[in-house]
Enzyme design. Structure first.
Site, PDB file in Angstrom:
ATOM      1  N   LYS A 140       0.842  -1.208   0.000  1.00  0.00           N
ATOM      2  CA  LYS A 140       0.000   0.000   0.000  1.00  0.00           C
ATOM      3  C   LYS A 140       0.873   1.252   0.000  1.00  0.00           C
ATOM      4  CE  LYS A 140      -1.810   1.854   3.974  1.00  0.00           C
ATOM      5  NZ  LYS A 140      -1.553   3.300   4.042  1.00  0.00           N
ATOM      6  N   ASN A 141       1.858   1.274   0.896  1.00  0.00           N
ATOM      7  CA  ASN A 141       2.629   2.503   1.039  1.00  0.00           C
ATOM      8  C   ASN A 141       3.597   2.736  -0.114  1.00  0.00           C
ATOM      9  OD1 ASN A 141       1.280   2.985   3.360  1.00  0.00           O
ATOM     10  ND2 ASN A 141       2.985   2.556   4.760  1.00  0.00           N
ATOM     11  N   ARG A 152      -4.910  10.936   3.836  1.00  0.00           N
ATOM     12  CA  ARG A 152      -3.838  11.881   4.101  1.00  0.00           C
ATOM     13  C   ARG A 152      -2.695  11.743   3.100  1.00  0.00           C
ATOM     14  NH1 ARG A 152       0.479  13.355   6.394  1.00  0.00           N
ATOM     15  NH2 ARG A 152       0.377  15.283   7.606  1.00  0.00           N
ATOM     16  N   CYS A 180      -4.924  13.434  12.518  1.00  0.00           N
ATOM     17  CA  CYS A 180      -5.794  12.251  12.460  1.00  0.00           C
ATOM     18  C   CYS A 180      -5.694  11.547  13.799  1.00  0.00           C
ATOM     19  CB  CYS A 180      -5.376  11.328  11.332  1.00  0.00           C
ATOM     20  SG  CYS A 180      -3.828  10.506  11.629  1.00  0.00           S
ATOM     21  N   ARG A 205       0.238  15.215  12.590  1.00  0.00           N
ATOM     22  CA  ARG A 205       0.646  15.059  11.200  1.00  0.00           C
ATOM     23  C   ARG A 205       0.896  16.380  10.474  1.00  0.00           C
ATOM     24  NH1 ARG A 205      -1.154   9.529   9.930  1.00  0.00           N
ATOM     25  NH2 ARG A 205       0.482   9.757   8.400  1.00  0.00           N
ATOM     26  N   PRO A 206       1.850  17.187  10.948  1.00  0.00           N
ATOM     27  CA  PRO A 206       2.168  18.421  10.216  1.00  0.00           C
ATOM     28  C   PRO A 206       2.817  18.115   8.865  1.00  0.00           C
ATOM     29  CG  PRO A 206       3.749  18.052  11.981  1.00  0.00           C
ATOM     30  CD  PRO A 206       2.710  16.972  12.104  1.00  0.00           C
ATOM     31  N   ILE A 207       2.893  19.131   7.982  1.00  0.00           N
ATOM     32  CA  ILE A 207       3.556  18.920   6.688  1.00  0.00           C
ATOM     33  C   ILE A 207       4.708  19.914   6.508  1.00  0.00           C
ATOM     34  CG2 ILE A 207       1.615  17.843   5.466  1.00  0.00           C
ATOM     35  CD1 ILE A 207       1.215  20.700   4.186  1.00  0.00           C
ATOM     36  N   ASP A 208       5.229  20.392   7.640  1.00  0.00           N
ATOM     37  CA  ASP A 208       6.288  21.409   7.570  1.00  0.00           C
ATOM     38  C   ASP A 208       7.522  20.929   6.789  1.00  0.00           C
ATOM     39  OD1 ASP A 208       6.327  19.687   9.935  1.00  0.00           O
ATOM     40  OD2 ASP A 208       8.191  20.713  10.441  1.00  0.00           O
ATOM     41  N   ASP A 228       4.050   0.913  12.077  1.00  0.00           N
ATOM     42  CA  ASP A 228       2.855   0.289  11.505  1.00  0.00           C
ATOM     43  C   ASP A 228       2.638  -1.155  11.967  1.00  0.00           C
ATOM     44  OD1 ASP A 228       2.312   2.590  10.174  1.00  0.00           O
ATOM     45  OD2 ASP A 228       2.869   1.875   8.179  1.00  0.00           O
ATOM     46  N   VAL A 258       7.447   7.476  16.758  1.00  0.00           N
ATOM     47  CA  VAL A 258       7.162   8.091  15.445  1.00  0.00           C
ATOM     48  C   VAL A 258       5.897   8.945  15.482  1.00  0.00           C
ATOM     49  CG1 VAL A 258       6.731   7.625  12.992  1.00  0.00           C
ATOM     50  CG2 VAL A 258       8.363   6.214  14.250  1.00  0.00           C
ATOM     51  N   ARG A 272      -8.806  -0.018   4.087  1.00  0.00           N
ATOM     52  CA  ARG A 272      -7.897   0.952   3.465  1.00  0.00           C
ATOM     53  C   ARG A 272      -6.575   0.289   3.108  1.00  0.00           C
ATOM     54  NH1 ARG A 272      -6.034   4.613   7.064  1.00  0.00           N
ATOM     55  NH2 ARG A 272      -4.855   5.135   5.232  1.00  0.00           N
TER      56      ARG A 272
HETATM   57  C1  UD1 Z   1       4.139   6.979   6.118  1.00  0.00           C
HETATM   58  C2  UD1 Z   1       3.291   5.752   5.948  1.00  0.00           C
HETATM   59  C3  UD1 Z   1       2.715   5.310   7.282  1.00  0.00           C
HETATM   60  C4  UD1 Z   1       3.802   5.151   8.328  1.00  0.00           C
HETATM   61  C5  UD1 Z   1       4.671   6.394   8.391  1.00  0.00           C
HETATM   62  C6  UD1 Z   1       5.862   6.235   9.316  1.00  0.00           C
HETATM   63  C7  UD1 Z   1       2.412   6.011   3.717  1.00  0.00           C
HETATM   64  C8  UD1 Z   1       1.233   6.242   2.850  1.00  0.00           C
HETATM   65  N1  UD1 Z   1       2.211   6.039   5.040  1.00  0.00           N
HETATM   66  O1  UD1 Z   1       3.274   8.036   6.547  1.00  0.00           O
HETATM   67  O2  UD1 Z   1       2.048   4.064   7.082  1.00  0.00           O
HETATM   68  O3  UD1 Z   1       3.204   4.943   9.582  1.00  0.00           O
HETATM   69  O4  UD1 Z   1       5.164   6.731   7.074  1.00  0.00           O
HETATM   70  O5  UD1 Z   1       6.589   5.125   8.974  1.00  0.00           O
HETATM   71  O6  UD1 Z   1       3.506   5.755   3.236  1.00  0.00           O
HETATM   72  N2  UD1 Z   1       6.189  14.790  10.359  1.00  0.00           N
HETATM   73  C9  UD1 Z   1       6.422  16.109  10.647  1.00  0.00           C
HETATM   74  N3  UD1 Z   1       6.461  17.012   9.618  1.00  0.00           N
HETATM   75  C10 UD1 Z   1       6.253  16.640   8.329  1.00  0.00           C
HETATM   76  C11 UD1 Z   1       6.020  15.290   8.038  1.00  0.00           C
HETATM   77  C12 UD1 Z   1       5.997  14.369   9.072  1.00  0.00           C
HETATM   78  O7  UD1 Z   1       6.612  16.477  11.802  1.00  0.00           O
HETATM   79  O8  UD1 Z   1       6.301  17.511   7.448  1.00  0.00           O
HETATM   80  C13 UD1 Z   1       6.121  13.809  11.454  1.00  0.00           C
HETATM   81  C14 UD1 Z   1       4.721  13.177  11.539  1.00  0.00           C
HETATM   82  O9  UD1 Z   1       3.832  13.999  12.259  1.00  0.00           O
HETATM   83  C15 UD1 Z   1       5.008  11.881  12.224  1.00  0.00           C
HETATM   84  C16 UD1 Z   1       6.404  11.523  11.702  1.00  0.00           C
HETATM   85  O10 UD1 Z   1       6.961  12.719  11.176  1.00  0.00           O
HETATM   86  O11 UD1 Z   1       5.047  12.042  13.604  1.00  0.00           O
HETATM   87  C17 UD1 Z   1       6.396  10.460  10.622  1.00  0.00           C
HETATM   88  O12 UD1 Z   1       5.649  10.925   9.532  1.00  0.00           O
HETATM   89  P1  UD1 Z   1       5.977  10.498   8.039  1.00  0.00           P
HETATM   90  O13 UD1 Z   1       7.216   9.687   7.987  1.00  0.00           O
HETATM   91  O14 UD1 Z   1       5.897  11.711   7.184  1.00  0.00           O
HETATM   92  O15 UD1 Z   1       4.750   9.565   7.740  1.00  0.00           O
HETATM   93  P2  UD1 Z   1       3.795   9.555   6.483  1.00  0.00           P
HETATM   94  O16 UD1 Z   1       4.566   9.762   5.239  1.00  0.00           O
HETATM   95  O17 UD1 Z   1       2.626  10.422   6.764  1.00  0.00           O
END
Ligand code: UD1
Length: 438
Positions: free
Chosen positions: A22-23, A94, A118, A123-126, A311, A333, A403
């Site tokens: 999936k990922n 997301r 969620c 889950r920020p996107i910074d 996961d 994480v 999902r």
């Molecule tokens: C992906 C996986 C998810 C897995 C996760 C961590 C997919 C579709 N999903 O999610 O199954 O649990 O990796 O292995 O591939 N963070 C920030 N700022 C950002 C982005 C992330 O602070 O801009 C933080 C998040 O809040 C979280 C951590 O980093 O606490 C990990 O997030 P991230 O590695 O980005 O996970 P996803 O890509 O959302």
């Protein structure tokens, strides 16, 4: 709405085949937006998240065709009709955010609604934004009552050196895809190293990108002027494979998990062995034998790859509740990935959580209960607990499970589990019911 009903049926045995990841497939599908040529993906799992991603690609003007079983998807994004992602699809999933890098790279602009937090965290996107800004895009994060959006304008992206404060999977994917068409060289220090990142880099390179170092702590991307179509087979889903490994372990069964790559699940193998589970590589997969012996507790700390995956933390926790002795679990994480503890405790698991740590008492005799899948992997953990609980376990909100697991009920039943899915007379499950997580 559907429910899953599980009853104890003894040790699982036989073979089970893992599907495509999936990922991995979600960013691969997003990457097809980077070229006007057709791209073909094989080994695609039949999942709700894939359905949402296909809808997202269509919303950008791409033609998406699936063969009958849905295993082979052809995408042709000849023209991109809009650079704005629809609110409902981003809210439903997301991971839609990974379309932002390709749209920005291809069109020079992108607007994506803020996915927001969620169940498992804020889950920020910074880090995604930091990457786009480093590549020279003007990025504006607009917050309003409707949830806001992120707008990026970057008509002439330029390669840059950047360091990710956290090895975010989604940010690494987005930056790789935007940088593939940027002018010059991009260097990402401290990127995510997950196998799904390597799979994406392999696909992008087949499309004509020049990416080196995926899977290590430095990724170098030399931008190219255009990308072309390519064919690719999705890697097996390591989290689905690990869920079956744990199904064998928790039921004290003996299962051959096929179509999996053992080197993608090294920490899970190490931890299962510490507990006393026998594992052996056997054509065509990995044999998990928990049919004899005494099982010990172990401690777990989730970390970015190659550390122990977040996961699989809920499913491993369900298993640890059944072995002798206390285990300590630390989730580093996500800040709130312990929602399954209340549900497991309803079944008698005896788990105590404080902040990001949990102590699993061990030696629990689980009993069936009415429980709720609070997110995708929490749902899988409840299925595992149900396999060994006395009486009946009724799991609601199973759309979370749909999902990310293709026919989990059928595959578990194929191993001898007493498990079925029932419709409860409520609304038909649909992607509109999906809540973003993971
Ligand atoms: C992906 C996986 C998810 C897995 C996760 C961590 C997919 C579709 N999903 O999610 O199954 O649990 O990796 O292995 O591939 N963070 C920030 N700022 C950002 C982005 C992330 O602070 O801009 C933080 C998040 O809040 C979280 C951590 O980093 O606490 C990990 O997030 P991230 O590695 O980005 O996970 P996803 O890509 O959302």
């Amino acid at each position: 709405m559907s429910k899953i009903i599980v009853r104890k049926a003894g040790p699982l045995s036989g073979q089970v085949i893992t599907g495509g990841s999936k990922n991995a497939v979600l960013p691969l599908l997003a990457a097809t937006l980077l070229t006007e040529d057709p791209c073909v993906l094989d080994g695609v799992p039949n999942l709700k998240d894939v359905e949402v991603m296909c809808r997202l690609l269509r919303s950008f003007g791409a033609e998406v065709e699936q063969d009958e079983g849905g295993r082979r998807i052809t995408v042709r994004a000849k023209t991109i009709s809009t650079s704005e992602a629809p609110h409902d699809l981003v809210k439903a999933m997301r991971a839609s955010i990974v379309a932002m890098g390709p749209i920005l790279g291809r069109c020079g602009e992108a607007v994506v609604p803020l996915p927001g937090g969620c169940a498992i965290g804020d889950r920020p996107i910074d880090l995604h934004v930091k990457g786009f800004v480093a590549l020279g895009a003007d990025v504006e994060v607009v917050t309003d009552e409707g949830g806001g959006c992120v707008r990026a304008d970057g008509r002439a992206l330029k390669g840059a050196e950047m360091y990710l404060d956290f090895a975010s999977v989604g940010a690494t994917e987005n930056i790789m895809m935007a940088a593939a068409l940027a002018e010059g060289t991009t260097v990402i220090e401290n990127p995510a190293q997950e196998p799904e990142i390597v799979d994406l880099a392999n696909f992008l390179n087949k499309m004509g990108a020049r990416i080196r170092g995926a899977g290590t702590d430095t990724i170098r991307i030399e931008g190219v002027e255009r990308l072309h179509g390519a064919e690719h087979c999705v890697i097996p889903d390591r989290i689905e494979a690990a869920t079956f490994m744990l199904a064998a372990a928790i039921t004290r069964g003996n299962v051959l998990v096929e179509n999996m790559l053992p080197n993608h699940v090294v920490p899970i193998m190490a931890k299962l062995r510490e507990c006393g589970v026998q594992l052996s590589e056997e054509e065509p997969g990995l044999r998990v034998d928990a049919s004899g012996g005494f099982f010990r507790a172990t401690d777990i700390k989730t970390l970015p790859y190659p550390g122990f995956p977040t996961d699989i933390q809920p499913q491993f926790m369900a298993f640890l509740s059944t072995v002798q002795g206390p285990s300590n679990i630390v989730e580093t994480v996500f800040e709130n990935r312990f929602m399954h503890i209340d549900e497991l405790n309803r079944m008698g698991a005896g788990i105590l959580a404080e902040g990001r740590s949990a102590i699993v008492r061990g030696g629990a005799s689980l009993t069936g209960a009415q429980v709720r899948a609070t997110d995708l992997r929490a749902g899988a953990a409840l299925v595992l607990a149900g396999l060994v609980a006395e009486g009946e376990t009724v799991i609601s909100d199973v759309y979370h499970i749909d999902r990310g697991y293709e026919d989990l009920v059928g595959k578990m039943a194929g191993l001898g589990a007493d498990i079925r899915r029932v419709k409860n007379g409520g609304p038909v499950d649909s992607v509109d019911r999906l809540v973003f997580a993971e």
